[in-house]
Motif scaffolding. Structure first.
Motif, PDB file in Angstrom:
ATOM      1  N   VAL A  72       0.826  -1.206   0.000  1.00  0.00           N
ATOM      2  CA  VAL A  72       0.000   0.000   0.000  1.00  0.00           C
ATOM      3  C   VAL A  72       0.864   1.262   0.000  1.00  0.00           C
ATOM      4  O   VAL A  72       0.563   2.227  -0.704  1.00  0.00           O
ATOM      5  N   ALA A 102      -2.692  -4.826  -8.265  1.00  0.00           N
ATOM      6  CA  ALA A 102      -3.846  -4.027  -8.705  1.00  0.00           C
ATOM      7  C   ALA A 102      -4.748  -3.663  -7.520  1.00  0.00           C
ATOM      8  O   ALA A 102      -5.086  -2.490  -7.324  1.00  0.00           O
ATOM      9  N   SER A 103      -5.127  -4.661  -6.708  1.00  0.00           N
ATOM     10  CA  SER A 103      -5.971  -4.335  -5.554  1.00  0.00           C
ATOM     11  C   SER A 103      -5.279  -3.378  -4.602  1.00  0.00           C
ATOM     12  O   SER A 103      -5.928  -2.492  -4.031  1.00  0.00           O
ATOM     13  N   ALA A 104      -3.973  -3.533  -4.431  1.00  0.00           N
ATOM     14  CA  ALA A 104      -3.244  -2.648  -3.515  1.00  0.00           C
ATOM     15  C   ALA A 104      -3.326  -1.198  -3.981  1.00  0.00           C
ATOM     16  O   ALA A 104      -3.446  -0.277  -3.158  1.00  0.00           O
ATOM     17  N   PHE A 106      -5.792   0.185  -5.729  1.00  0.00           N
ATOM     18  CA  PHE A 106      -7.139   0.710  -5.462  1.00  0.00           C
ATOM     19  C   PHE A 106      -7.393   0.879  -3.952  1.00  0.00           C
ATOM     20  O   PHE A 106      -8.078   1.810  -3.539  1.00  0.00           O
ATOM     21  N   GLU A 107      -6.811   0.007  -3.144  1.00  0.00           N
ATOM     22  CA  GLU A 107      -6.880   0.205  -1.691  1.00  0.00           C
ATOM     23  C   GLU A 107      -6.214   1.528  -1.306  1.00  0.00           C
ATOM     24  O   GLU A 107      -6.751   2.304  -0.505  1.00  0.00           O
ATOM     25  N   LEU A 109      -5.744   4.113  -3.202  1.00  0.00           N
ATOM     26  CA  LEU A 109      -6.566   5.212  -3.727  1.00  0.00           C
ATOM     27  C   LEU A 109      -7.719   5.529  -2.763  1.00  0.00           C
ATOM     28  O   LEU A 109      -8.026   6.697  -2.496  1.00  0.00           O
ATOM     29  N   GLU A 110      -8.337   4.485  -2.232  1.00  0.00           N
ATOM     30  CA  GLU A 110      -9.457   4.669  -1.298  1.00  0.00           C
ATOM     31  C   GLU A 110      -8.963   5.270   0.023  1.00  0.00           C
ATOM     32  O   GLU A 110      -9.563   6.217   0.545  1.00  0.00           O
ATOM     33  N   LEU A 118      -9.034  10.622  -7.948  1.00  0.00           N
ATOM     34  CA  LEU A 118     -10.047   9.782  -8.610  1.00  0.00           C
ATOM     35  C   LEU A 118     -10.112  10.057 -10.111  1.00  0.00           C
ATOM     36  O   LEU A 118     -10.652   9.268 -10.871  1.00  0.00           O
ATOM     37  N   LEU A 120      -7.350  10.512 -11.866  1.00  0.00           N
ATOM     38  CA  LEU A 120      -6.107  10.018 -12.480  1.00  0.00           C
ATOM     39  C   LEU A 120      -6.395   8.888 -13.464  1.00  0.00           C
ATOM     40  O   LEU A 120      -7.329   8.112 -13.274  1.00  0.00           O
ATOM     41  N   ILE A 122      -5.766   5.554 -14.366  1.00  0.00           N
ATOM     42  CA  ILE A 122      -5.236   4.332 -13.745  1.00  0.00           C
ATOM     43  C   ILE A 122      -5.713   3.145 -14.572  1.00  0.00           C
ATOM     44  O   ILE A 122      -6.929   2.980 -14.766  1.00  0.00           O
TER      45      ILE A 122
ATOM     46  N   ALA B 140      -9.993  -4.363 -10.243  1.00  0.00           N
ATOM     47  CA  ALA B 140      -9.365  -5.572  -9.694  1.00  0.00           C
ATOM     48  C   ALA B 140     -10.399  -6.403  -8.937  1.00  0.00           C
ATOM     49  O   ALA B 140     -10.210  -6.723  -7.766  1.00  0.00           O
ATOM     50  N   ILE B 248     -14.417   2.480  -6.293  1.00  0.00           N
ATOM     51  CA  ILE B 248     -13.630   3.651  -5.911  1.00  0.00           C
ATOM     52  C   ILE B 248     -13.423   4.448  -7.191  1.00  0.00           C
ATOM     53  O   ILE B 248     -12.755   3.983  -8.126  1.00  0.00           O
ATOM     54  N   TYR B 253     -13.074  -2.865  -7.246  1.00  0.00           N
ATOM     55  CA  TYR B 253     -12.006  -3.777  -6.807  1.00  0.00           C
ATOM     56  C   TYR B 253     -12.442  -4.566  -5.586  1.00  0.00           C
ATOM     57  O   TYR B 253     -13.346  -4.174  -4.847  1.00  0.00           O
TER      58      TYR B 253
END
Lengths: 262, 262
Positions: A72, A102-104, A106-107, A109-110, A118, A120, A122, B140, B248, B253
């Motif tokens: 993260v 990928a999930s990391a 979006f995590e 970003l949140e 938001l 950007l 990506i 994701a 998000i 994701y």
């Protein structure tokens, strides 16, 4: 050159982006052309040390290699740089959407809670994931319905992993396991094998694919009864067939059909 | 050039092979270099009509395009040609090991019962499978443990598919569905949605990815409560998240972590 004001871009700031790339299992000939193109356009590459090592150095490209378990923080750094106009490639081995970065991103970003981020650009660009590279080397063990499970309990309780192994066995899924065994939890994989023997039957085939597509690749297939915990480490992808999975010559495959309710 | 007899190959017959290739979801920049190389070396290409159409014609290459639902006949033909010394590329879209031609070739090999064919050089070369190409476009959604299920009941009873949907929901797997809906079985997908609402909860996110990476690609994400059967057809990959899957910005994701037992 002249032009009227209306035709000029209203925002001349450099357009940053984050592209999350899959480098595949290791063999450079398994990287897609679109991933190669993005690497050629990037100003910055971030990722876990061994994956960043795969990116050739060149003028204008900064490599940011970081240790494992800081996903993260690494993702936040990538987003920050993109917000400053940099073109950031986040590299994962395999496919970034499968137990990777990928999930990391979006995590991150949140968690960052920065409304401007938001907007950007990506994007996620897929790669050949380890489970399917291993499956190809073995034959076609994932040729029927299957489940992919990360056996690491870093981010979820071990009891949930046990539950998933039992339900996947009951469903008759073939299974692919990522991160099957590490030094910090050496006995959990033995427990996983125990559950699989109960849920799938001891004659079910299990394959251990180590360093797939890399020098020194090894592929071993045995029955669950014959399998021992030492057969796996963190560089191994483990694939368990369903009750129809069989050998034909040097190959192992799972038929497309299922004759009954499993 | 001279050489003693010992150094000469004992068998000068042409070495045939079967290589089962994944062409990825459609975009040519998502084909790996190793797959491109094999196509350049092949004497024959076999496959379903739309996939063979993706292979450029050239002198010395024979294209054998066949209709859908003749996978084992097509695979047998590939093995016969390889036994005659031809270099045969069997092409699938996506990954050949995921609901595609790899299992069909090994089924044909087993059914043929020709001991000499077991010596043939048969290799599977992976490609980007539709589910993971779709996942990348969505964000994701497969970022945690997941299951891949073929919703066609051509080769397995529908009751088994229902059972697997329920168990995958109970396990908290994200899910990817291939062949979600066809004209010959228009109502089964509505039934699948009903089961998913029960097993996963109506607020779970579901994404419909049609013609991924091709012109006219569309991606739609709604909740299971909002989903209707018309949202899918045979060109759609459907992805259902788990209870933690979220939006998000424009992305969807599934977090890497699970906080409890699901």
């Amino acid at each position: 050159m002249t032009g009227n004001l209306k035709d000029r871009p209203t925002d001349t700031a450099p357009k940053g982006w984050v592209k999350i790339l899959g480098l595949g299992p290791g063999d450079e000939s398994m990287v897609t052309a679109q991933v190669q193109e993005v690497i050629a356009e990037a100003t910055d590459v971030v990722g876990y040390i061994p994956y960043v090592k795969r990116i050739p150095e060149r003028p204008g490209l900064t490599l940011h290699a970081t240790d494992n378990r800081v996903e993260v923080e690494r993702a936040t750094h990538a987003l920050e740089m993109a917000a400053q106009g940099k073109r950031v490639a986040v590299v994962s081995s395999g496919d970034p959407g499968v137990f990777a970065m990928a999930s990391a991103v979006f995590e991150a970003l949140e968690l960052a809670d920065q409304p401007s981020w938001l907007e950007l650009d990506i994007q996620v660009l897929p790669g050949i994931t380890a489970m399917l590279a291993a499956s190809a080397r073995i034959g076609a063990p994932m040729g029927h319905d299957f489940a992919a499970i990360n056996l690491s309990d870093n981010l979820k309780p071990w009891s949930l992993i046990e539950k998933r192994l039992r339900l996947a066995g009951e469903a008759g899924f073939a299974m692919g396991f990522y991160n099957p065994r590490s030094k910090s939890r050496p006995h959990q994989f033995a427990r996983a094998l125990e559950i699989l023997r109960e849920a799938c039957g001891g004659e079910t085939l299990i394959s251990f694919a180590r360093d797939v597509s890399k020098p020194g690749e090894t592929i071993t297939t045995v029955t669950l009864n014959e399998a021992t915990e030492e057969m796996a480490d963190m560089r191994t992808v483990v694939i368990v067939g369903n009750k129809d999975t069989r050998r034909i010559g040097p190959h192992v495959y799972t038929p497309r059909y299922a004759r009954d309710e499993g």
